[in-house]
Each structure stands twice: as C-alpha cells, then as structure tokens.
Design a protein around this motif. Structure first.
Motif, PDB file in Angstrom:
ATOM      1  N   GLY A  88       0.822  -1.199   0.000  1.00 27.88           N
ATOM      2  CA  GLY A  88       0.000   0.000   0.000  1.00 27.88           C
ATOM      3  C   GLY A  88       0.856   1.249   0.000  1.00 27.88           C
ATOM      4  O   GLY A  88       1.956   1.259   0.541  1.00 27.88           O
ATOM      5  N   ARG A  89       0.322   2.292  -0.642  1.00 26.38           N
ATOM      6  CA  ARG A  89       1.035   3.566  -0.677  1.00 26.38           C
ATOM      7  C   ARG A  89       0.064   4.678  -0.371  1.00 26.38           C
ATOM      8  O   ARG A  89      -1.095   4.643  -0.752  1.00 26.38           O
ATOM      9  N   LEU A  90       0.559   5.681   0.337  1.00 19.14           N
ATOM     10  CA  LEU A  90      -0.255   6.839   0.651  1.00 19.14           C
ATOM     11  C   LEU A  90      -0.382   7.745  -0.563  1.00 19.14           C
ATOM     12  O   LEU A  90      -1.448   8.273  -0.846  1.00 19.14           O
ATOM     13  N   PHE A  91       0.744   7.929  -1.290  1.00 22.41           N
ATOM     14  CA  PHE A  91       0.693   8.757  -2.488  1.00 22.41           C
ATOM     15  C   PHE A  91       1.556   8.140  -3.560  1.00 22.41           C
ATOM     16  O   PHE A  91       2.742   7.957  -3.341  1.00 22.41           O
ATOM     17  N   PRO A  92       1.050   7.817  -4.728  1.00 25.18           N
ATOM     18  CA  PRO A  92      -0.373   7.833  -5.032  1.00 25.18           C
ATOM     19  C   PRO A  92      -1.080   6.763  -4.216  1.00 25.18           C
ATOM     20  O   PRO A  92      -0.496   5.709  -3.945  1.00 25.18           O
ATOM     21  N   PRO A  93      -2.306   7.030  -3.836  1.00 25.21           N
ATOM     22  CA  PRO A  93      -3.005   6.098  -2.959  1.00 25.21           C
ATOM     23  C   PRO A  93      -3.340   4.786  -3.665  1.00 25.21           C
ATOM     24  O   PRO A  93      -3.557   4.754  -4.868  1.00 25.21           O
ATOM     25  N   GLY A  94      -3.364   3.722  -2.892  1.00 25.82           N
ATOM     26  CA  GLY A  94      -3.778   2.437  -3.440  1.00 25.82           C
ATOM     27  C   GLY A  94      -2.847   1.316  -3.063  1.00 25.82           C
ATOM     28  O   GLY A  94      -1.800   1.513  -2.462  1.00 25.82           O
ATOM     29  N   GLN A  95      -3.283   0.137  -3.417  1.00 28.30           N
ATOM     30  CA  GLN A  95      -2.492  -1.075  -3.240  1.00 28.30           C
ATOM     31  C   GLN A  95      -1.887  -1.437  -4.593  1.00 28.30           C
ATOM     32  O   GLN A  95      -2.544  -1.304  -5.627  1.00 28.30           O
ATOM     33  N   TRP A  96      -0.666  -1.923  -4.586  1.00 30.05           N
ATOM     34  CA  TRP A  96       0.038  -2.275  -5.809  1.00 30.05           C
ATOM     35  C   TRP A  96       0.517  -3.714  -5.719  1.00 30.05           C
ATOM     36  O   TRP A  96       1.002  -4.144  -4.675  1.00 30.05           O
ATOM     37  N   LEU A  97       0.366  -4.459  -6.804  1.00 35.51           N
ATOM     38  CA  LEU A  97       0.927  -5.802  -6.895  1.00 35.51           C
ATOM     39  C   LEU A  97       2.287  -5.651  -7.563  1.00 35.51           C
ATOM     40  O   LEU A  97       2.393  -5.118  -8.678  1.00 35.51           O
ATOM     41  N   ILE A  98       3.322  -6.111  -6.872  1.00 34.97           N
ATOM     42  CA  ILE A  98       4.697  -5.955  -7.337  1.00 34.97           C
ATOM     43  C   ILE A  98       5.288  -7.341  -7.580  1.00 34.97           C
ATOM     44  O   ILE A  98       5.271  -8.198  -6.693  1.00 34.97           O
ATOM     45  N   VAL A  99       5.791  -7.549  -8.801  1.00 35.31           N
ATOM     46  CA  VAL A  99       6.370  -8.840  -9.183  1.00 35.31           C
ATOM     47  C   VAL A  99       7.816  -8.602  -9.618  1.00 35.31           C
ATOM     48  O   VAL A  99       8.062  -8.089 -10.704  1.00 35.31           O
ATOM     49  N   PRO A 100       8.780  -8.953  -8.739  1.00 35.21           N
ATOM     50  CA  PRO A 100      10.189  -8.801  -9.114  1.00 35.21           C
ATOM     51  C   PRO A 100      10.664  -9.994  -9.930  1.00 35.21           C
ATOM     52  O   PRO A 100      10.271 -11.127  -9.677  1.00 35.21           O
ATOM     53  N   LEU A 101      11.499  -9.730 -10.921  1.00 30.83           N
ATOM     54  CA  LEU A 101      12.101 -10.776 -11.738  1.00 30.83           C
ATOM     55  C   LEU A 101      13.597 -10.786 -11.488  1.00 30.83           C
ATOM     56  O   LEU A 101      14.136  -9.807 -10.944  1.00 30.83           O
ATOM     57  N   PRO A 102      14.278 -11.856 -11.856  1.00 32.05           N
ATOM     58  CA  PRO A 102      15.734 -11.866 -11.694  1.00 32.05           C
ATOM     59  C   PRO A 102      16.356 -10.656 -12.398  1.00 32.05           C
ATOM     60  O   PRO A 102      15.874 -10.205 -13.428  1.00 32.05           O
ATOM     61  N   GLY A 103      17.416 -10.141 -11.818  1.00 35.45           N
ATOM     62  CA  GLY A 103      18.024  -8.928 -12.354  1.00 35.45           C
ATOM     63  C   GLY A 103      17.318  -7.713 -11.783  1.00 35.45           C
ATOM     64  O   GLY A 103      16.819  -7.732 -10.666  1.00 35.45           O
ATOM     65  N   ASP A 104      17.230  -6.666 -12.564  1.00 35.01           N
ATOM     66  CA  ASP A 104      16.606  -5.427 -12.096  1.00 35.01           C
ATOM     67  C   ASP A 104      15.216  -5.209 -12.652  1.00 35.01           C
ATOM     68  O   ASP A 104      14.704  -4.098 -12.615  1.00 35.01           O
ATOM     69  N   GLU A 105      14.588  -6.227 -13.184  1.00 33.54           N
ATOM     70  CA  GLU A 105      13.278  -6.093 -13.799  1.00 33.54           C
ATOM     71  C   GLU A 105      12.183  -6.294 -12.756  1.00 33.54           C
ATOM     72  O   GLU A 105      12.197  -7.282 -12.015  1.00 33.54           O
ATOM     73  N   THR A 106      11.245  -5.342 -12.670  1.00 32.54           N
ATOM     74  CA  THR A 106      10.125  -5.422 -11.737  1.00 32.54           C
ATOM     75  C   THR A 106       8.880  -4.918 -12.439  1.00 32.54           C
ATOM     76  O   THR A 106       8.919  -3.923 -13.163  1.00 32.54           O
ATOM     77  N   TYR A 107       7.772  -5.606 -12.211  1.00 33.66           N
ATOM     78  CA  TYR A 107       6.482  -5.180 -12.761  1.00 33.66           C
ATOM     79  C   TYR A 107       5.579  -4.791 -11.608  1.00 33.66           C
ATOM     80  O   TYR A 107       5.565  -5.459 -10.570  1.00 33.66           O
ATOM     81  N   LYS A 108       4.833  -3.703 -11.794  1.00 33.95           N
ATOM     82  CA  LYS A 108       3.993  -3.168 -10.733  1.00 33.95           C
ATOM     83  C   LYS A 108       2.691  -2.663 -11.346  1.00 33.95           C
ATOM     84  O   LYS A 108       2.713  -1.914 -12.317  1.00 33.95           O
ATOM     85  N   GLU A 109       1.568  -3.104 -10.780  1.00 42.48           N
ATOM     86  CA  GLU A 109       0.255  -2.664 -11.259  1.00 42.48           C
ATOM     87  C   GLU A 109      -0.653  -2.356 -10.072  1.00 42.48           C
ATOM     88  O   GLU A 109      -0.576  -3.007  -9.029  1.00 42.48           O
ATOM     89  N   LEU A 110      -1.532  -1.391 -10.272  1.00 37.73           N
ATOM     90  CA  LEU A 110      -2.500  -0.991  -9.259  1.00 37.73           C
ATOM     91  C   LEU A 110      -3.551  -2.081  -9.078  1.00 37.73           C
ATOM     92  O   LEU A 110      -4.045  -2.649 -10.046  1.00 37.73           O
ATOM     93  N   VAL A 111      -3.876  -2.366  -7.821  1.00 39.29           N
ATOM     94  CA  VAL A 111      -4.921  -3.333  -7.493  1.00 39.29           C
ATOM     95  C   VAL A 111      -6.167  -2.540  -7.133  1.00 39.29           C
ATOM     96  O   VAL A 111      -6.155  -1.759  -6.181  1.00 39.29           O
ATOM     97  N   LEU A 112      -7.225  -2.747  -7.886  1.00 44.35           N
ATOM     98  CA  LEU A 112      -8.478  -2.069  -7.570  1.00 44.35           C
ATOM     99  C   LEU A 112      -9.105  -2.723  -6.344  1.00 44.35           C
ATOM    100  O   LEU A 112      -8.965  -3.927  -6.133  1.00 44.35           O
ATOM    101  N   ASP A 113      -9.785  -1.928  -5.530  1.00 45.31           N
ATOM    102  CA  ASP A 113     -10.391  -2.458  -4.302  1.00 45.31           C
ATOM    103  C   ASP A 113     -11.288  -3.656  -4.571  1.00 45.31           C
ATOM    104  O   ASP A 113     -11.332  -4.602  -3.788  1.00 45.31           O
ATOM    105  N   SER A 114     -12.002  -3.643  -5.683  1.00 48.88           N
ATOM    106  CA  SER A 114     -12.904  -4.752  -5.994  1.00 48.88           C
ATOM    107  C   SER A 114     -12.150  -6.027  -6.342  1.00 48.88           C
ATOM    108  O   SER A 114     -12.705  -7.111  -6.313  1.00 48.88           O
TER     109      SER A 114
END
Length: 151
Positions: free
Chosen positions: A113-139
């Motif tokens: 969770g983050r205060l700014f920008p608000p919301g929950q984020w799904l974070i998927v780290p991959l080997p190396g420096d690659e990371t994917y992050k997407e906003l999770v809607l409350d629903s």
C-alpha cells in the motif's frame, strides 16, 4: 539466472507448462492460429491465414488453475498480457513470462500500500533489475492478494 530466449509462442507455452509441472499447477491452453483468428488482426479478412509478410501468426491463451488465479495471453508480436487475481500486466515481453510466473508461484510477488499515489500495488520482481507493478483495484482485492501484503 539468465533469461531464456522464447522465439515462438509455442516455446513460451512449453516454458509455462514446465513451470506448471514444477509448482503442481494444472493448466489449459487455447491456441489461435492464423491472421483471421488472432486478437490483434481484427482487420484481416475471413479465412485469411497468413499475414501480408507471409508469416503465420500464433496466439495462445493459458489458464493456470489454483491460487493465485493466473492467465497468460501470448501474442504473436512477442509480448504477453498476464493476469494475476484480476490484476492485468500488459506488454510483458514473452521472454520474461517464465521469470514472472516463477516469482508469482515462488512467493516473491507482494502487494504494498502507498499513501501517495493512494492504493495497493501488486509488485512482481524478476531476476536482475526487472520489476512489474500494477494498481490493485479495491474490488479485485482477493484473499491471495491480502496474504501477499507487505508493510
């Protein structure tokens, strides 16, 4: 770990199949082959199999059963859309799909969770420096996403 080269949709499906076996997850695959069958070729005429350059486009939709609910749509252009518990990750390179799935099933994916920008984020780290992050809607906040939460 070095990222494997997956030159074709079929090679990516095989890599996903190996991950499913490793993590004990059942899967189903739907293949769409031909320009008139793939989702990004909507302008192709009926019964048009080949692209104008003579190639035969192959798209696959893979559903992985269990928790988390995961689906992967592999596009002929070399990218994928991965959906984890209703959270969509667009434009993931086909070569990154195995590492992405290993992170999800290996317990490395987290929600934060983050205060700014608000919301929950799904974070998927991959080997190396690659990371994917997407906003999770409350629903979309499922029990699996709640268990993956990190402070």
């Amino acid at each position: 770990m070095e990222k494997a080269r997956l030159p074709t949709t079929e090679a990516a499906v095989q890599a996903i199949r190996e991950i499913a076996v490793r993590f004990g997850v059942s899967m189903s695959v739907t293949d769409d082959i031909g320009a008139d069958r793939t989702s990004r070729r909507t302008s192709a005429e009926l019964f048009t199999v080949f692209d104008p350059d003579g190639s035969l486009p192959h798209e696959a939709f893979v559903e992985l059963a269990g928790s988390p609910a995961v689906s992967v749509r592999l596009f002929p252009e070399g990218d994928a859309r991965i959906t984890v518990e209703g959270v969509e990750f667009h434009d993931v390179p086909r070569d990154s799909v195995p590492g992405f799935l290993r992170s999800v099933y290996g317990g490395l994916a987290t929600t934060k969770g983050r205060l700014f920008p608000p919301g929950q984020w799904l974070i998927v780290p991959l080997p190396g420096d690659e990371t994917y992050k997407e906003l999770v809607l409350d629903s979309n906040f499922t029990p699996w996403l709640a268990r993956s939460a990190r402070p």
